[in-house]
Design an enzyme around this catalytic site. Sequence first.
Site, mmCIF file in Angstrom:
data_model
loop_
_atom_site.group_PDB
_atom_site.id
_atom_site.type_symbol
_atom_site.label_atom_id
_atom_site.label_comp_id
_atom_site.label_asym_id
_atom_site.label_seq_id
_atom_site.Cartn_x
_atom_site.Cartn_y
_atom_site.Cartn_z
ATOM 1 N N GLY D 27 0.828 -1.200 0.000
ATOM 2 C CA GLY D 27 0.000 0.000 0.000
ATOM 3 C C GLY D 27 0.863 1.251 0.000
ATOM 4 O O GLY D 27 2.098 1.189 -0.029
ATOM 5 N N PHE D 28 0.230 2.384 0.023
ATOM 6 C CA PHE D 28 0.987 3.637 -0.034
ATOM 7 C C PHE D 28 1.804 3.846 1.243
ATOM 8 O O PHE D 28 2.963 4.266 1.193
ATOM 9 C CB PHE D 28 0.039 4.822 -0.252
ATOM 10 C CG PHE D 28 -0.583 4.864 -1.620
ATOM 11 C CD1 PHE D 28 -0.008 4.191 -2.696
ATOM 12 C CD2 PHE D 28 -1.746 5.599 -1.855
ATOM 13 C CE1 PHE D 28 -0.570 4.241 -3.973
ATOM 14 C CE2 PHE D 28 -2.306 5.649 -3.119
ATOM 15 C CZ PHE D 28 -1.719 4.974 -4.177
ATOM 16 N N ALA D 29 1.211 3.584 2.400
ATOM 17 C CA ALA D 29 1.955 3.768 3.646
ATOM 18 C C ALA D 29 3.088 2.751 3.739
ATOM 19 O O ALA D 29 4.206 3.067 4.162
ATOM 20 C CB ALA D 29 1.017 3.632 4.843
ATOM 21 N N CYS D 161 -3.572 10.661 9.735
ATOM 22 C CA CYS D 161 -2.952 11.812 9.075
ATOM 23 C C CYS D 161 -3.731 13.093 9.326
ATOM 24 O O CYS D 161 -3.151 14.126 9.657
ATOM 25 C CB CYS D 161 -2.800 11.542 7.577
ATOM 26 S SG CYS D 161 -4.268 10.859 6.799
ATOM 27 N N ASN D 324 0.797 13.614 4.244
ATOM 28 C CA ASN D 324 -0.002 12.614 4.967
ATOM 29 C C ASN D 324 0.680 11.257 5.043
ATOM 30 O O ASN D 324 0.467 10.508 5.995
ATOM 31 C CB ASN D 324 -1.381 12.457 4.317
ATOM 32 C CG ASN D 324 -1.296 12.060 2.858
ATOM 33 O OD1 ASN D 324 -0.607 12.742 2.085
ATOM 34 N ND2 ASN D 324 -1.965 11.003 2.474
#
EC number: 1.2.1.103
Lengths: 360, 360, 360, 360
Positions: D27-29, D161, D324
């Site tokens: 995922g992005f995180a 975030c 974020n």
Amino acid sequence: MPIVDADGATGANADETLSATVVGGSGFAGGELLRLLAGHPNFDLAGATSREYAGKSVGSVHPNLRGTDLRFSDPADLDSVDVLFAATPHGVSMEQIDDFYEAADTVVDLSADFRLNTEAQYEEWYDGHDAPEYLDEAVYALPELHREELPGADLVAAGGCNATATILGLYPLFEAGILDGDEQIVADVKVGSSEGGASASKAGSHAERSGVVRPYAPTGHRHEAEIEQELGASVSFSAHAVDMVRGAAATCHVFPDEPVSNGDLWSAFRGAYDEEPFVRLQSGGSGVYRYPEPKAVAGTNYAEVGFELDPGNERVVVFSAIDNLVKGTAGQAVHAANVALGLEETAGLDFQGLHPVGSP
Amino acid sequence: MPIVDADGATGANADETLSATVVGGSGFAGGELLRLLAGHPNFDLAGATSREYAGKSVGSVHPNLRGTDLRFSDPADLDSVDVLFAATPHGVSMEQIDDFYEAADTVVDLSADFRLNTEAQYEEWYDGHDAPEYLDEAVYALPELHREELPGADLVAAGGCNATATILGLYPLFEAGILDGDEQIVADVKVGSSEGGASASKAGSHAERSGVVRPYAPTGHRHEAEIEQELGASVSFSAHAVDMVRGAAATCHVFPDEPVSNGDLWSAFRGAYDEEPFVRLQSGGSGVYRYPEPKAVAGTNYAEVGFELDPGNERVVVFSAIDNLVKGTAGQAVHAANVALGLEETAGLDFQGLHPVGSP
Amino acid sequence: MPIVDADGATGANADETLSATVVGGSGFAGGELLRLLAGHPNFDLAGATSREYAGKSVGSVHPNLRGTDLRFSDPADLDSVDVLFAATPHGVSMEQIDDFYEAADTVVDLSADFRLNTEAQYEEWYDGHDAPEYLDEAVYALPELHREELPGADLVAAGGCNATATILGLYPLFEAGILDGDEQIVADVKVGSSEGGASASKAGSHAERSGVVRPYAPTGHRHEAEIEQELGASVSFSAHAVDMVRGAAATCHVFPDEPVSNGDLWSAFRGAYDEEPFVRLQSGGSGVYRYPEPKAVAGTNYAEVGFELDPGNERVVVFSAIDNLVKGTAGQAVHAANVALGLEETAGLDFQGLHPVGSP
Amino acid sequence: MPIVDADGATGANADETLSATVVGGSGFAGGELLRLLAGHPNFDLAGATSREYAGKSVGSVHPNLRGTDLRFSDPADLDSVDVLFAATPHGVSMEQIDDFYEAADTVVDLSADFRLNTEAQYEEWYDGHDAPEYLDEAVYALPELHREELPGADLVAAGGCNATATILGLYPLFEAGILDGDEQIVADVKVGSSEGGASASKAGSHAERSGVVRPYAPTGHRHEAEIEQELGASVSFSAHAVDMVRGAAATCHVFPDEPVSNGDLWSAFRGAYDEEPFVRLQSGGSGVYRYPEPKAVAGTNYAEVGFELDPGNERVVVFSAIDNLVKGTAGQAVHAANVALGLEETAGLDFQGLHPVGSP
């Protein structure tokens, strides 16, 4: 009193009112059709179908049409109308063409299903064809190339957006004999995200697609088939996704066999398009916008074309810009329908676009 | 046959043709006026002035109007017309109002020069006023608030874009008595880059302004003056630049003194706007677009308003979205002119917007 | 412990600390230099000059450097340093080269002033040259082409961003003999707004530049000169502004005289770049990012290159993507300085970029 | 020699090397964690899991990490490491916490599963909790608020975030006694598309999300729970999607009961953050970037905070901006891990960001 005169030829039926329906109204092209037909003086919009959204209001899918009472109906329940516009995915129209003809006298198809002239082309470029017997009667929709064949046509097939941009850019050079098809012709096309359609995909998500210059279909793009058909010449085509929603811009790099002058080029382009209500010739000049740009035609049925001569390497660079959903799809379809049905050629297509506008 | 019924009241002069000119036609608001007037059934666009571009074609500045023959003229040479629209920077109209009246019977001003009712307001919020004797006769352009005063008005003053968004969002709550002006009202507004106008600036360059959430005028914004004037209440206003070209979206956070229900809110908003041709109530529902959004009204004269009740903290969140250059400026001016001159209220304002559209 | 191994050759002076200054530190390229030098293990950033911002903090111009105490100094007051980086507009370095050499032993110039090898080229493509006697000693900065000449160089000239993207894409084909310079080679380049520099302009304003596909310098771009110099072949070059801030993506369409296979192409590209720390070969594969893309290298000193063979028309499409301000300018300069000065080749250039990222 | 001094306290274990793994790395995180850990001097990245991409290279999902040899492994095969970072969707960590502890001594969780202190909160705001016995030992990750509790913590829970942006903006006002929790506090937050995660959705497609100002979760956002927990006061929170990929910007409008001066505000913010390595106080000043902006911190672990006093209505407007995915998620996690494990506080977090940068 429009300051921009977009009047084209007015046909014999300019005062008629015709009922129309849109099959496949929930996609981007279908939404554009609904917008254009709703504002068209000669069409009475009788319905819009959507498998996915049957029963829902048109405005819940297309927010610009919020406020209308129209709801999507099931595609199985097609009412009889004068004109049926089909904006379904590739392969649907060829399957349902008999149903379409049962419901309407005139069918205008926005998919790729009737663009090519022969079954052999569909076998080479697509997965064959289910209704090849209709290919003969279908007319490729671009009035700039097919104005004589459109009147009275029963089946009109709107061209592909990238093909439209490329064809309109190169057509004058072939008409004027500057190109004859033996040359190497490069078409480097930049397109907006609406070309990908309304379905969700990872590559099409905002985070992944914002700010891109992303090659896709760098070779073997299916639109090469119709470009070759319409121009009679093969083109080396590559598409790139860039950060805009609407728009297709083709930059064609061509190397004529014989030296060519700026005067030759102006003659070629003026000869091809001076009488065309929806083609603007834009080459150089002053100001911020000097060449064709998608922004300058966003939301409209205009194509802008222009060129520049590179004397050092005997290259001509041709620029062409359209809104892929209007001139590249739904507007082209309405324009062709106007010609086919004897209406005023520009009816319903008078939006002049906006300035400034962002990602169009 | 529009599927979206935008008809408003039709005045006594719906069949008249009036000559019109635009003073200050090269800016963004002026360009929108030219676009709207060119497509308006009752106006005959007689001219457009620009100090900077006098002699140049309108299309060289506004690429969407390429193809027109109209050229900018020098503002010193004002012909007599029925209606003069002024889209000049703040301070120009108040200086030239006598010239404007000499040239035209009706003046519609898009600057801030005649929006406020009193000289005292101009002294507090601007640098005073040069022609305070005209303030009494000027009518604030929003038909939703001033439909009764507009007919026959000689001087119409279009509201500010941010003020328009904020006022339209909050007005129903004041009309219904849900707010009375004693409450703390926060208006957090997000705006596009076209609000900055057509001049070049470092902060407005693409590299610096793309992708921003940039506070500007977080306190003391001049539009607070007209919001207070129109609503009779002070609002805590803050604006933010975000990455779009057109659009103003106001989110107002209010805390009514008395508990309020969803039913109360629906009543308030329906009562205020059910008869309004250019206000769409959009609150919740299904699909991607559930609340007011600038994208849904880009290029159009619509305002979208909606709300949500936060029961836990007795807050009402009100959303309002417009195209700052249309409903927020030029479209509002044409709408008001239609009412003032007895034309059909919606004449020339029938563009339904686009879907999908990027940064509008 | 970097998962991406970016180590290159380590020079004899890998443990040295050198003082450095940036002349012209307020522009975009200068800001990148400041960022890179500030994080570089071998450079001690002694100063940064700016005519316009002398006395102001570096962070007031480059917000990513907020918090630093460094202030711009007047370019007239150049302190002695080991290495001087010049990021001034074209024409300044050729005038001040003697001053630069007085202040520093090594000069790294980011302008076009020392990129070309001969005065004749400057007369053809620019306005001549003021200090032609230095052209011989200047080394074109790209280590991928000039690694052998860089060590010990006194004057290093960073290449142009568009030229860098084009050269890196085509170089392997020339090295492998697939191209020899007689072919027609089209380079269709898409660039971000930061190429326009930090000055305000109407064409570069957010409202006018957002969402564009805008041809600029479609013929006669000055970078053709250095491309021809480095590759020994003429290229038909056209640039387009697209909606991103950072990035240059070159799509080169070439038609080799002899048939070429995918294996030939892989050999060519691997042969050229397998040992290069800052070139990534990216051709096809799975996932969203299958070809070179500016987004994938934004903020980094990487170039991505890739290709696709179009068998039907004997075309090879070559893709190349860089961050114009890093690999295309400041990062290239630091990379070359590392090599020239005997530092670790990748020192200070270890940022791996971000995912996802918008308009990079 | 960094010009921006980001050094924080250095712990006893600053020279240690610890093995680390990322659970949920696709995922992005998770991608941000991989980027940060790969460049971290104290962590040896031992693995990354992904159910969907097990066996595929990390670079095929995160193009910035192309070139690494690391491949995703199946989450069922967790090796023993010193530190486990979990970037899984909400609900996974609370189910697998025992497995996590079996694999690692220290667990850093990026989901919402351990942010709240009590089971009652999870019952009110989420769907309850599966492992409430661990809530007591979990420490909320923000070092600015919990630096004393972090050292030695076994379970660290990164904040949300939007909550992070809001908390960091308001915290100084509570610390200084300017707010006590009885006031009406509005947090109007603007967020980028990466907050929506890496999955495809119609609302998140480029065509639908570009150029938006779209209210979402205008009331009842779950982050209100942690804001209230950390500040001890309820906040009226509303989020809006805007056109950027990375970034969260909170504008808080507060009305203190007692009059407050600019001096009071400066004291409050300086008192809270003067010693903080990752908070920059940015209020007014000159140049384009005068207040906190997501662009100025894109890619970095910095938060920018600032304020403006509105004397007329006794309002304080507080601005706060973060990336974020970094300060709002993965960077905060690494920062907290540094403190928890006795490493140098700023280790691995030294990227200074870019200028210019588009949609960050």
